[in-house]
Structure formats: C-alpha cells, structure tokens
Enzyme design. Sequence first.
Site, short mmCIF file in Angstrom:
data_model
loop_
_atom_site.label_atom_id
_atom_site.label_comp_id
_atom_site.label_asym_id
_atom_site.label_seq_id
_atom_site.Cartn_x
_atom_site.Cartn_y
_atom_site.Cartn_z
N ARG A 125 1.55 -0.01 -43.69
CA ARG A 125 0.15 0.32 -44.00
C ARG A 125 -0.04 0.64 -45.47
O ARG A 125 -1.09 0.34 -46.04
CB ARG A 125 -0.31 1.48 -43.12
CG ARG A 125 -0.51 1.02 -41.69
CD ARG A 125 -0.94 2.14 -40.81
NE ARG A 125 -1.36 1.60 -39.52
CZ ARG A 125 -1.40 2.30 -38.41
NH1 ARG A 125 -1.06 3.56 -38.41
NH2 ARG A 125 -1.79 1.75 -37.29
N LYS A 154 -2.25 -1.07 -18.95
CA LYS A 154 -3.38 -0.93 -18.04
C LYS A 154 -4.43 -2.01 -18.22
O LYS A 154 -4.82 -2.32 -19.35
CB LYS A 154 -4.03 0.43 -18.27
CG LYS A 154 -3.11 1.57 -17.88
CD LYS A 154 -3.89 2.81 -17.57
CE LYS A 154 -3.96 3.74 -18.73
NZ LYS A 154 -4.93 4.75 -18.76
P1 AMP Z 1 -0.87 -0.84 -24.03
O1 AMP Z 1 -0.99 0.36 -24.92
O2 AMP Z 1 -1.88 -0.88 -22.93
O3 AMP Z 1 -0.80 -2.13 -24.81
O4 AMP Z 1 0.50 -0.68 -23.27
C1 AMP Z 1 1.74 -0.69 -23.91
C2 AMP Z 1 2.75 -0.06 -23.02
O5 AMP Z 1 2.81 -0.77 -21.81
C3 AMP Z 1 4.14 -0.09 -23.58
O6 AMP Z 1 4.55 1.23 -23.86
C4 AMP Z 1 4.99 -0.70 -22.46
O7 AMP Z 1 6.19 -0.02 -22.24
C5 AMP Z 1 4.09 -0.58 -21.27
N1 AMP Z 1 4.38 -1.58 -20.25
C6 AMP Z 1 4.47 -2.90 -20.39
N2 AMP Z 1 4.80 -3.50 -19.24
C7 AMP Z 1 4.94 -2.51 -18.31
C8 AMP Z 1 5.27 -2.49 -16.93
N3 AMP Z 1 5.55 -3.62 -16.27
N4 AMP Z 1 5.30 -1.30 -16.32
C9 AMP Z 1 5.03 -0.17 -16.98
N5 AMP Z 1 4.70 -0.11 -18.28
C10 AMP Z 1 4.66 -1.28 -18.95
#
Ligand code: AMP
Length: 451
Positions: free
Chosen positions: A81, A253
């Site tokens: 950054r 999510k």
């Molecule tokens: P986000 O902030 O929504 O992009 O989510 C990112 C997070 O999703 C990361 O910390 C990953 O470890 C988690 N993640 C990805 N795939 C999975 C999964 N199959 N089960 C649980 N967590 C996940």
Amino acid sequence: MISVPANVTKNDNYDFIVRPCFAINIFFITFDLLCSLSSFHIKIKKMQTIDNYNFAGKKAIIRVDFNVPLNENFEVTDDTRIRGALPTIQKILSDGGSAILMSHLGRPKSGPEEKFSLKHVIPVLSAHLGKTVRFANDCIGEDAKKLSSTLQPGEVLLLENLRFHSAEDKIKTVDEQEATRNFARKLSGYADVYVNDAFGTAHRAHASTAVIADFFDDDHKMFGYLINKELEAMDRVLLQSEKPFTAIMGGAKVSDKIQVIDNLLDKVDNLIIGGGMTYTFIKARGGQIGNSLCEEDKLDIALELIEKAREKGVNLLLPVDQVLADKFENTAATLVTDIDNGKPGYMGLDIGEESISLFRKVILESKTILWNGPMGVFEMPKFQNGTVSIAKIIAESTEKGAFSLVGGGDSVAAVNKFGLADKISYVSTGGGAMLEYIEGKVLPGIKAING
Ligand code: AMP
C-alpha cells in the site's frame, strides 16, 4: 400557433399580435438557450486531473491508504500500500509542491495506541522516497498546524492516525456529523489542494475520504494515480469486458456477496463459485454437506441465483468434488468425495482436482477474468491447493492475453503468498470498495470528487 381574431387589419395584426409574439418568442428562445447552455456547461464540466494540475508552490493534502500490517516490533511486513501511493506523492514533489499525507491504520477504539501509530511507517516511506518524512503526532493538533504551515516545496509531512479522533469515522448522530465536518475543515485548512488516493476506503463517507472534499472547489480536488488505476481496471471489467467474461467468487459466506453475484449475472458468461459459500448452493439443490459451512437462511436466495443464471444464459459452475476434513485444522484427516456427497462429521475445506480441471478449461478460454475470494481455507497448507491452482490458472490465462482483475483481502493475500501478483493484470487494493463498486453502488469517496 396564435390564431388572429377576424376583426383585426393587417397593420393591427403586426402591431398588436405579431410584434408582441415576436418579442415573447425571442424571450423564450433566449431563455431556452441560456438554460441549455448552463446545463451543457454542467455536462461538460471537466474534472480536475492530477496530470493537468501543476503543484508548484502548492501544498497538497493526500488521503493515502497506509493501513499496512505490522509485526510485534512494529515493522511493516507488507509495504504494497505504501508503494501504491508513491507515484502520486512523487508527481506532487517533482512539480515543486509539498505533500501532507493522512491515513488510518487499524481500528483504534478510543484515542491513541502505540500499535496503531503511523510513525511506524516512516522508515519504509522515507526509504522509498529517499528523503526525510516529517511527522505530526496529532493530525489536528498544534504540531500538525505548525508543521504544515512551514512545509517547504519538496517536503513531506505525515499526519498521525486519523482514527485516533472519532470524528474521522463516527458519523451516526447529528452531533457526530457536525464534529466530522469540523474535523474535515481543520484538515482542509493545511493545504491548497486535496487529492484522494485511498481506494480501500473510498466506500466510506469519512471525514478524510469524502467530507473534506466539500472544502475545496472543483479545480482543487482530484483523484491520485492509484484511484485512477483502480477505476480504470474496474470499468474495463464491468463496462468494456472482452468476452468470454468469467467471474470467480469464493470465500466464506454467500451473504456477503449476494448483491455482487446478482449484479454480475447481467455481465458475465461464466460464474464460478468456490470456497465455503459453495455449500449453501449444494444444500439448496439437495446435496449432503455434513458439517460444511452453510447459511441456512440463504438457501432460497441460492436457488434464486441458480435460476437467474439459467434464465440469463450464464454458465454457473459449482465445484464437482471436494476435500473433506474431520476438523478445522491443518492436521485433520482428509478424504476426497463428490461435492453432493458430504459425510456426517466432516467439513469441505477445499475444492478437488476434478473441479480444478473443470474451472481450468473455462478460465483458459476467457478474455476477461474477475476473481474475489479463495477456493478453500488457503491459510492452512493442507487446503490451499484449490486456491493456488486457480491463481496459477488465472496467471496462465493472463499470459495468453486475458485481462485479469483480482480483488478482496484474501484473494490478494493468496496471489501475494504464492508470488503471482505480477502475473495478474491488476491486483486491487480495495476489497470492500471493489465489491461495492461491482454491486453498482456509488462510492462516497468517488462521488465527493466526481459529483
Ligand atoms: P471472504 O472474506 O468471504 O472472502 O472469506 C475468506 C475466508 O473464507 C478465508 O479466511 C478462507 O479460509 C475461508 N474459506 C474459504 N473456503 C472455506 C471453506 N470451504 N470452509 C470454511 N472457510 C472457508
């Protein structure tokens, strides 16, 4: 048309009807012309640009994003950054101007905290700029006032963390909004011109990202190079995408990304879903997901998205296989199954090889690629294969000529972790801001300058 009464003569006609009508018409024509000229003027109002502005002898206050990670010794562990802000700072200095830098760092709760002090970025910033950086230990204190007023052309002043003052970002009540305005007014008083170069906070209507712009006229506020590059990359993907256009959405999510997916369905040819959000779709269509992540209240929405993709002719690809784990740990016992055949007591933490092959084919045929969110729990080496593989395939497709944009904290962390950042066309610095832009929202930091 005005009808002439039967009893008026030709001369009467001229004196009493034609002349007044003529005058009225001239009045309206002139009025119309003035109106259209003024609206035309609004339409053609040119925004100030950093390239057109000569900063010689001027003080510029620049909103940068120095929200960088620090280790336990308060050393910067990733200076991406800081490097991102350099072109704008250097342009101002090389014109003969001076730069006053302001940023937030972390989320301080109430007032100053050593671990959130921006003084920790000075060694890295000074080294990059090749000059001493002055520091004001309170962004709106006497120190800042004095240092900014005596700042000379070519000099750089960094202000202490803006969020040590709640007025920067607490804007719920009327009193708080008033405090924010006063805070922004004080900051604006240090400089002749305002430059916003912090895309990562452009979706926030904070004092330094939006409100401050009210205190500068249109000729004295502009975006820096970084924001310009972000907007260019985003518009290239969203407005001028070369087809086939593939979006890859992952992460934990689905609820965080419903709007984004919904908006993308009007634009993409292929939509790949991976990561934890997969399982809400799988359960919604009747699959067994065991202990995998699932948002029960979003099952209907998942089905609606599947249906909407079908109606719009979008090729929606879900993983076909998965790596299951008996616990959420790198030491977990694992097995690979079809995506619809989860196992009680097990959770899906990565996509399998068959899914990677399926996604590979589509990504390599794409001309535009947008990626947000990892394919699995990539932070644990045992479950990073899906994310590394997709990152590599995107890099390969980019090498073949596709335009690729990667954004969102975790996908950016992934491309950095695997050393692939320079093989992607553009790596965005703004996770939340990027998602809101893709959702079609107006970002306050952009509106404050664009109008
Ligand atoms: P986000 O902030 O929504 O992009 O989510 C990112 C997070 O999703 C990361 O910390 C990953 O470890 C988690 N993640 C990805 N795939 C999975 C999964 N199959 N089960 C649980 N967590 C996940």
